[in-house]
Design an enzyme around this catalytic site. Sequence first.
Site, PDB file in Angstrom:
ATOM      1  N   SER A  99      -7.216  -4.223  11.167  1.00 59.22           N
ATOM      2  CA  SER A  99      -6.253  -3.902   9.842  1.00 59.22           C
ATOM      3  C   SER A  99      -5.437  -3.138   9.904  1.00 59.22           C
ATOM      4  O   SER A  99      -4.641  -2.327  11.021  1.00 59.22           O
ATOM      5  CB  SER A  99      -6.636  -4.607   8.412  1.00 59.22           C
ATOM      6  OG  SER A  99      -5.681  -4.825   7.848  1.00 59.22           O
ATOM      7  N   TRP A 100      -4.791  -2.623   9.247  1.00 61.12           N
ATOM      8  CA  TRP A 100      -4.544  -0.420   9.457  1.00 61.12           C
ATOM      9  C   TRP A 100      -5.676   0.443  11.078  1.00 61.12           C
ATOM     10  O   TRP A 100      -4.755   0.621  11.287  1.00 61.12           O
ATOM     11  CB  TRP A 100      -4.632   0.199   8.205  1.00 61.12           C
ATOM     12  CG  TRP A 100      -3.969   1.336   8.188  1.00 61.12           C
ATOM     13  CD1 TRP A 100      -5.314   2.373   8.171  1.00 61.12           C
ATOM     14  CD2 TRP A 100      -2.911   2.490   8.305  1.00 61.12           C
ATOM     15  NE1 TRP A 100      -4.795   3.071   8.512  1.00 61.12           N
ATOM     16  CE2 TRP A 100      -3.345   3.960   8.850  1.00 61.12           C
ATOM     17  CE3 TRP A 100      -1.600   1.892   8.485  1.00 61.12           C
ATOM     18  CZ2 TRP A 100      -2.121   4.160   9.555  1.00 61.12           C
ATOM     19  CZ3 TRP A 100      -1.338   2.862   9.439  1.00 61.12           C
ATOM     20  CH2 TRP A 100      -1.478   3.837   9.526  1.00 61.12           C
TER      21      TRP A 100
END
Length: 321
Positions: free
Chosen positions: A118-119
């Site tokens: 994700s991030w």
Amino acid sequence: MPRGDLFPDIAPYETGLLPLSHPGAGGPAHVMYWEQVGNPRGQAVLFLHGGPGAGAGAVHRRFFDPLHWRVVIFDQRGAGRSRPLGELRDNTTPLLVQDIETLRRFLGIDRWLLFGGSWGSTLALAYAQSYPERVAGCVLRGVFLGRADEVDWFLYGLRRVFPDAWGAFAEHVPPAERKDLLSAYLRRLTDPEPTVHLAAARAWSNYEGLCSTLLPSPETVASFAQDRSALGLARIEAHYFANDLFLPPEGLLARMDRLAHVPAEIVQGRYDMVCPPTSAFELAEAWPMARLTVVPDAGHSALEPGVRTALVAAVERFRRR
């Protein structure tokens, strides 16, 4: 969720707090929490948590064989056990990239494998593009490239699939403010009154947790809803979203030539609704040395059975290189 396909629980053999900055001109003194797990003489791997602002947890140590890997885990600025919690001043992607390099030098590591979802995949790419000579490879999951359409999907597009979860998210703010949910939430998340910012943080984090798995997972939602993790996640995530993730205007894909010779494993849930598969496919197309694995029965969470199995297998392939 049963997690028997991960490696056993393990405690760190070393932990520490690393000062990153000193207060000046009213700015905060950020201090990074870090830990090392596994084999002190092993091959180095850096775990990059999501969010931004989510922080790392004990389960993240379990993706790596402790007999082989020297696992480095840290909490990014404002997140988890780093201090100050939820701090937005002096909190940008370029500073996080420099923090990673500061930690690498502090620990005396020459090159390391990057592991992020994700991030964490965004930050891994940003660091690797800045310091390709320090990166032995990347294992990325639930790819997020930080583009405006990805942020818009999270704020509004998800209602097409999760109208109930999105409805609760939107209804936290008055109808007049719902055309700009990001600004409405950021005002509340930065309000000094705890009853205001904690309520907004719970609503934001609960929304993300509900949308993160293919099948309902009360355990996942509960982990997102805890006050400390919710505040770091929601406040820092909204801050980054409002500032285009502090990424270069041309975007990460425009800089993939810098990683042309860096090997990568990309793991993507077919039904990832938080970070839809389009970004993973575009990244794989732009990365000659990348191998893309699509998990057919999974959403966004790293702890869904098919995703965690694929991630462990990807790390093991790097071990055999």
